[in-house]
Enzyme design. Structure first.
Site, mmCIF file in Angstrom:
data_model
loop_
_atom_site.group_PDB
_atom_site.id
_atom_site.type_symbol
_atom_site.label_atom_id
_atom_site.label_comp_id
_atom_site.label_asym_id
_atom_site.label_seq_id
_atom_site.Cartn_x
_atom_site.Cartn_y
_atom_site.Cartn_z
ATOM 1 N N ASN A 378 -1.457 -4.934 -8.291
ATOM 2 C CA ASN A 378 -2.868 -4.540 -8.279
ATOM 3 C C ASN A 378 -3.035 -3.231 -9.068
ATOM 4 O O ASN A 378 -2.053 -2.641 -9.523
ATOM 5 C CB ASN A 378 -3.356 -4.397 -6.838
ATOM 6 C CG ASN A 378 -2.752 -3.185 -6.154
ATOM 7 O OD1 ASN A 378 -1.570 -2.896 -6.295
ATOM 8 N ND2 ASN A 378 -3.575 -2.456 -5.414
ATOM 9 N N CYS A 380 -3.450 -0.050 -8.489
ATOM 10 C CA CYS A 380 -2.722 1.181 -8.128
ATOM 11 C C CYS A 380 -1.225 0.967 -7.949
ATOM 12 O O CYS A 380 -0.497 1.905 -7.614
ATOM 13 C CB CYS A 380 -3.321 1.787 -6.866
ATOM 14 S SG CYS A 380 -4.975 2.452 -7.119
ATOM 15 N N GLU A 382 0.559 -0.698 -5.726
ATOM 16 C CA GLU A 382 1.222 -0.809 -4.421
ATOM 17 C C GLU A 382 1.388 -2.248 -3.948
ATOM 18 O O GLU A 382 2.069 -2.498 -2.959
ATOM 19 C CB GLU A 382 0.458 -0.013 -3.347
ATOM 20 C CG GLU A 382 -0.818 -0.645 -2.839
ATOM 21 C CD GLU A 382 -2.047 -0.285 -3.647
ATOM 22 O OE1 GLU A 382 -3.165 -0.493 -3.165
ATOM 23 O OE2 GLU A 382 -1.867 0.219 -4.772
#
Length: 713
Positions: A378, A380, A382
């Site tokens: 995704n 970011c 994570e």
């Protein structure tokens, strides 16, 4: 006879309590460096005596009590204490006025910044744009909607109500919050997704590329972030047989995704975000590494290079490596691995992009290797996901997982266990009530039922426990907490699997020899940007950014937010060190380590992001990663003086520490950054230029309540 009851400002009537008066006066004494409990008791006795004269057994208003306290203090020549009381009342009044101006009924007594975020993005509005729910009603809406999933597994109405009550409790007490799309959309009539993370495949044909663009638009309308791996696209200049033309290459097509995102405002709440990934062995890797140099294109993308263990080993050995055409798998060129590695570090030094994802490390921990290989994450980083998978996330506020034993805080493991179990139940239910943007996402998501439970408020927890962030004690605690969370979450998932059934791909997973498992993954560490503001805690596992800073969110919220660490103020008051002079001195500073008026033992606890060496940032990230199924979102903050060689060392160390990804940010390397020290703000500042006090917005103007300065917009 002392008053029988007290009328609060909101009209509620509560029993009169002398202890509350004593505590309030004592806090005022401490704020001016006076610690005299005997004097406090005498003042409180005189206040109660005066109240007995005026309100013999009757109801007294809280404002009248405060008036009498101030009068008694002044009569007893305690002017400095009285001034502290007056300033505190004024501050509380300004907060109430700010809440009134926001037009939000604050039924949960939240901080102003929390209300600002809720008002701007989360609370439901009618067709006229008027807010029609309170924060408490928002959490009730979400809790009721998510609890309904229990009916699918045989729960009756009474049991569903009990579940909803548990869900409401952990949200309303800000002990746990789900990702933003769940708060936006659960319990509404909108058929919008409740998930935050999506990965969409991008094929090499024109049809596949623009189908991915279309799917991205549908996902982002709901408030989700999308990740892409563009490594299947043939390189720039390759011959396209169907047209006898030349291929444009991945970077060119990424601009189509970027422009589409720019014109989509997700669900009317926030702008879209993308992760763009390219393998280190793609022939266009050099163009990809440098594509954001101007800062004017691909502004809706975070970029990461998918580096392999083989490449990192080549960097270590100073060898070259092969670039491979994804279309025919032929080696087209060889490059010096160390030079390419240095180029990545150079552009990260310039503006933060690209980061790295360690794709082999990610796939070493792929829970469903027989289903497929993970290629992307995704925005970011994570949440690594298979093509078309989505995942719903949630975070536990660690600063709420404590209890006070005598004069010290310690972790409340029983409360943490109960919160984890309730949160896993909640997140699993979200999958069942979710609206999926496209059928392929529904199929892939339900096949693995991945959830991502993480944490926020880690830095706040360390402060409460009096543990420095950059210490072996913090590193050990990070491991201990996350191991406890993942063990508890997996046990709950097993329990749900026995009752509700395993995820469909169970037999193709690493869990196939277990008795049961409801979810292929259970833990993820997300950045918790806006939900961290709502919960009034530090973001994710990040250290505090500063004691006082400005969060640059004017584009989405209409104004920037000034944040001061409340724990810092509390500690100063408890130690009898609270002074406005100290507060002003630390305002806008990157670090308080040189403020000698603050004792060393306090300074060592309140270390900010820029006080912490890159190695300690990484050690904390790696500690959490060891017990996290998915990945960890963490930024390694670097001073402006950091060198390219520093970044190379950080990237290499992250790989050796078995992190799944790494993101760095060198201070001021971009024109605009999400968080900054407000002493750096030159325009549109919410700080008075005359006296450095906060400006209050009134009727389109900003006014300083301290010196009278005013500016209208």
């Amino acid at each position: 006879m002392e008053p029988s009851k007290v009328r609060k400002r909101d009209g509620r009537v509560v029993p009169f309590s002398k202890n509350k008066i004593i505590n309030a006066i004592y806090r005022a004494f401490l704020s001016v460096e006076k610690d005299d409990k005997e004097a406090v008791k005498k003042i409180a006795d005189r206040v109660v005596k005066e109240l007995e004269k005026k309100y013999d057994g009757e109801i007294v208003h809280v404002e009248e009590i405060q008036d009498i306290v101030e009068q008694i203090l002044i009569k007893n020549k305690l002017v400095d204490v009285a001034k502290s009381c007056i300033l505190y009342r004024q501050k509380r009044k300004e907060i109430r006025e700010a809440k009134y101006i926001l037009g939000v009924k604050d039924d949960l007594k939240l901080p102003v910044n929390s209300l600002k975020v809720l008002r701007a993005r989360y609370l439901l509005r009618n067709e006229k744009g008027e807010i029609i729910e309170t924060p408490g009603q928002l959490f009730r809406r979400v809790a009721n909607a998510v609890a309904e999933a229990d009916k699918k597994y045989g729960a009756n109405d009474e049991e569903v109500k009990r579940t909803a009550k548990k869900f409401y409790k952990i949200m309303s007490k800000l002990e746990f919050l789900p990702n933003s799309p769940t708060l936006f959309n659960a319990g509404t009539r909108k058929k919008l997704s409740l998930s935050a993370c999506f990965v969409l495949p991008v094929g090499d044909s024109m049809e596949e590329i623009f189908n991915a663009v279309k799917n991205m638009a549908i996902v982002q309308k709901s408030g989700g972030g999308t990740g892409f791996n563009f490594s299947r696209l043939r390189p720039k200049g390759d011959i396209v047989k169907s047209t006898i033309g030349q291929a444009s290459g991945p970077t060119s097509f990424m601009r189509v995704f970027d422009i589409t995102t720019e014109v989509i405002k997700q669900g009317g709440k926030r702008r879209g975000a993308n992760m763009g990934i390219l393998r280190i062995d793609h022939p266009d890797i050099l163009e990809f590494i440098s594509c954001k140099e101007s800062g004017k294109i691909l502004t809706n993308f975070n970029l990461s290079v998918a580096v392999t263990d083989k490449f990192m080993e080549a960097v270590e050995k100073n060898e070259d490596y092969a670039l491979i055409n994804p279309k025919n798998k032929e080696v087209v060129k060889r490059l010096d691995a160390r030079k390419v590695f240095s180029l990545i570090a150079t552009f990260a030094w310039k503006n933060g992009d690209p980061g790295l994802i360690f794709i082999d490390e990610i796939n070493h921990h792929n829970p469903t290797p027989d289903v497929g290989e993970i290629e992307a994450t995704n925005p970011c980083g994570e949440q690594p996901l298979l093509p078309y998978e989505s995942c719903n996330l949630g975070s536990i506020n660690l600063s709420k997982m404590v209890k006070k034993v005598e004069d010290k805080y310690e972790i409340d493991w029983k409360k943490l266990k109960e919160t984890v179990e309730t949160a896993v139940h909640f997140l699993d239910n979200v999958i069942d009530i979710n609206s999926f943007p496209i059928k392929e996402i529904e199929k892939a998501t339900k096949a693995n039922r991945k959830i991502g439970l993480g944490v926020m408020g880690f830095a706040d927890l360390l402060i409460l426990l009096e543990i420095p962030y950059n210490s072996e004690e913090a590193e050990k605690l990070a491991e201990e907490i996350m191991k406890f969370i993942i063990d508890t979450a997996r046990n709950k998932s097993k329990e749900l699997g026995k009752v509700r059934g395993n995820f469909p791909n169970f037999k193709k997973s690493i869990w196939k020899n277990e008795e049961a498992m409801r979810n292929a993954t259970v833990t993820t560490i997300a950045p918790t940007g806006t939900i961290g503001i709502i919960a009034n805690c530090s973001s994710g596992i990040e250290p505090i950014f500063a004691i006082s800073y400005m969060r640059n969110v004017a584009n989405s919220l209409g104004e920037n937010l000034i944040e001061t660490n409340q724990l810092f103020e509390n500690v100063l008051k408890e130690k009898g060190l609270y002074k406005q002079d100290i507060i002003k001195k630390v305002a806008g500073k990157a670090s308080i380590q040189d403020v000698e008026e603050i004792p060393k033992e306090i300074r060592r606890i309140f270390v900010s992001a820029h006080d912490i060496s890159p190695e300690w940032h990484l050690r904390i990230q790696a500690a959490f990663q060891r017990y996290t199924d998915n990945a960890v979102s963490k930024t390694i903050n670097l001073p402006n003086s950091a060198t390219i060689q520093d970044i190379e060392k950080i990237y290499m160390l992250a790989w050796k520490m078995k992190c799944k990804g790494i993101t760095i940010y060198r201070d001021k390397s971009r024109e605009e950054q999400v968080i900054s020290f407000y002493s750096e703000q030159k325009k549109n500042s919410d700080i008075c230029p005359n006296c450095n006090e906060k400006l209050v917005r009134e009727e389109g103007c900003k006014t300083c309540k301290s010196c009278g300065y005013s500016v209208c917009e």
